[in-house]
Design an enzyme around this catalytic site. Sequence first.
Site, mmCIF file in Angstrom:
data_model
loop_
_atom_site.group_PDB
_atom_site.id
_atom_site.type_symbol
_atom_site.label_atom_id
_atom_site.label_comp_id
_atom_site.label_asym_id
_atom_site.label_seq_id
_atom_site.Cartn_x
_atom_site.Cartn_y
_atom_site.Cartn_z
ATOM 1 N N ASN A 30 12.223 0.661 5.236
ATOM 2 C CA ASN A 30 11.548 1.837 4.694
ATOM 3 C C ASN A 30 11.391 2.908 5.767
ATOM 4 O O ASN A 30 11.238 2.612 6.952
ATOM 5 C CB ASN A 30 10.207 1.487 4.034
ATOM 6 C CG ASN A 30 9.238 0.746 4.924
ATOM 7 O OD1 ASN A 30 9.627 0.018 5.833
ATOM 8 N ND2 ASN A 30 7.946 0.919 4.666
ATOM 9 N N GLU A 43 9.281 6.600 6.474
ATOM 10 C CA GLU A 43 8.218 7.523 6.039
ATOM 11 C C GLU A 43 8.227 8.717 6.983
ATOM 12 O O GLU A 43 8.569 8.575 8.157
ATOM 13 C CB GLU A 43 6.858 6.812 6.097
ATOM 14 C CG GLU A 43 6.791 5.593 5.182
ATOM 15 C CD GLU A 43 5.527 4.755 5.416
ATOM 16 O OE1 GLU A 43 4.732 5.084 6.313
ATOM 17 O OE2 GLU A 43 5.372 3.760 4.684
ATOM 18 N N HIS A 46 12.553 3.791 0.333
ATOM 19 C CA HIS A 46 12.241 2.360 0.247
ATOM 20 C C HIS A 46 13.369 1.549 0.887
ATOM 21 O O HIS A 46 14.530 1.977 0.870
ATOM 22 C CB HIS A 46 12.045 1.943 -1.208
ATOM 23 C CG HIS A 46 10.750 2.438 -1.778
ATOM 24 N ND1 HIS A 46 9.981 1.716 -2.656
ATOM 25 C CD2 HIS A 46 10.070 3.594 -1.553
ATOM 26 C CE1 HIS A 46 8.897 2.412 -2.959
ATOM 27 N NE2 HIS A 46 8.921 3.547 -2.309
ATOM 28 N N GLU A 49 14.930 -1.005 -0.087
ATOM 29 C CA GLU A 49 16.005 -1.358 -1.024
ATOM 30 C C GLU A 49 16.925 -0.158 -1.250
ATOM 31 O O GLU A 49 18.137 -0.315 -1.413
ATOM 32 C CB GLU A 49 15.408 -1.820 -2.366
ATOM 33 C CG GLU A 49 14.543 -3.075 -2.277
ATOM 34 C CD GLU A 49 13.074 -2.806 -1.924
ATOM 35 O OE1 GLU A 49 12.767 -1.778 -1.285
ATOM 36 O OE2 GLU A 49 12.233 -3.638 -2.289
ATOM 37 N N CYS A 96 9.245 -2.994 -5.666
ATOM 38 C CA CYS A 96 8.404 -2.229 -6.603
ATOM 39 C C CYS A 96 9.224 -1.848 -7.840
ATOM 40 O O CYS A 96 10.452 -1.982 -7.862
ATOM 41 C CB CYS A 96 7.872 -0.981 -5.914
ATOM 42 S SG CYS A 96 9.107 0.314 -5.720
ATOM 43 N N CYS A 145 12.145 0.491 -7.216
ATOM 44 C CA CYS A 145 13.349 -0.133 -6.635
ATOM 45 C C CYS A 145 14.092 -0.981 -7.673
ATOM 46 O O CYS A 145 15.321 -1.009 -7.682
ATOM 47 C CB CYS A 145 12.992 -0.986 -5.424
ATOM 48 S SG CYS A 145 12.575 0.020 -3.996
#
Length: 314
Positions: free
Chosen positions: A81, A83, A94, A96, A121, A124
């Site tokens: 991930n 950010e 993410h 994935e 999530c 994803c």
Amino acid sequence: MGEEQVSPRPEAAAAAVELTGFVMSAEEAKRAAAAAGVATVQDLLPLLVPSAMKRAIAPISRFPVGAVGLGASGRVYVGVNLEFRGLPLCHSVHAEQFLVANAAAAGESALSAVAVSHMPCGHCRQFLQEIRGASGIQILVTSDAEEGCAPEWRTVASLLLRPFGPHDLLPEDVPLVLEKHGNPLGDPVPAVANGFAAGDLEARLREAAEAAARAAHAPYSECPSGFAVADGDGRIYAGGCLESAAYNPTLGPVQAAIIAMVAAGGGPAGDVVAAALVEKERAAVAQEATARIFLDAVSPHASLHVYNYRPSDA
Ligand code: THU
Ligand code: ZN
């Protein structure tokens, strides 16, 4: 004769394996599986997850996520991930999504299994639907072990019942995310001459962004876009948008280029000194404004050139 029995090594005791990059060749993966004492490369994937997690860039959540997938080619792909401070959360990537973009950039044709540090999530699970045959991809969640249940392989179909996906919007023969794309862009719209010849870096950025736009997955908007970034050493990284049938899990071209940068061992995104965006003129789905917001927050001194293409039927 000894009485003691040699018990088979329990799966959980297999040691974590360190990654050296974000893509492992098929030969390297087979060697690593043999060295780790596991039967198949699929069994190696969970052992690579702790190493993948260390590569996450999560300054906001401090919640690193690592995903490791096996392609039909036998290659192993890593995702983490990402950010970005100073930007809305929707700019985040993410693990994935990183993995799928990484596999797409390497020309992978399918994914058979993904081991991930945490339960994927909903966004994803939806994003994975862009891969043909997504329902059959095997998923293993390594954090299940911390919750007292043994991690096990289960299909994406079991995680997303009655999925909405490409089949709801597209004819069967439209290429999906890991399939070959050759998007028509039309002709470049001539830029207003500024009296300066385009420099070498500018030309290379444009070429990389255009190639990324041609390879982008944009069957829903038909507005393919590509972004290329250069770091201070003149290295160039590029990526194209990867759209989702459900629109919002879409990965933008800026994020795709930053994924390419991180996957090649470059970055962080603050190292970007120059960038180029290729997209259609007056595109129904336009990236320029978002790209400027991203660069202003993350690498405010970077230059951006935008190249618009005019569809031949316009
Ligand atoms: N995250 C993932 O990378 N994958 C998931 O499916 C769950 C959430 C990331 C996004 C964000 O960077 C952090 O974990 C907290 O949500
Ligand atoms: Zn997710």
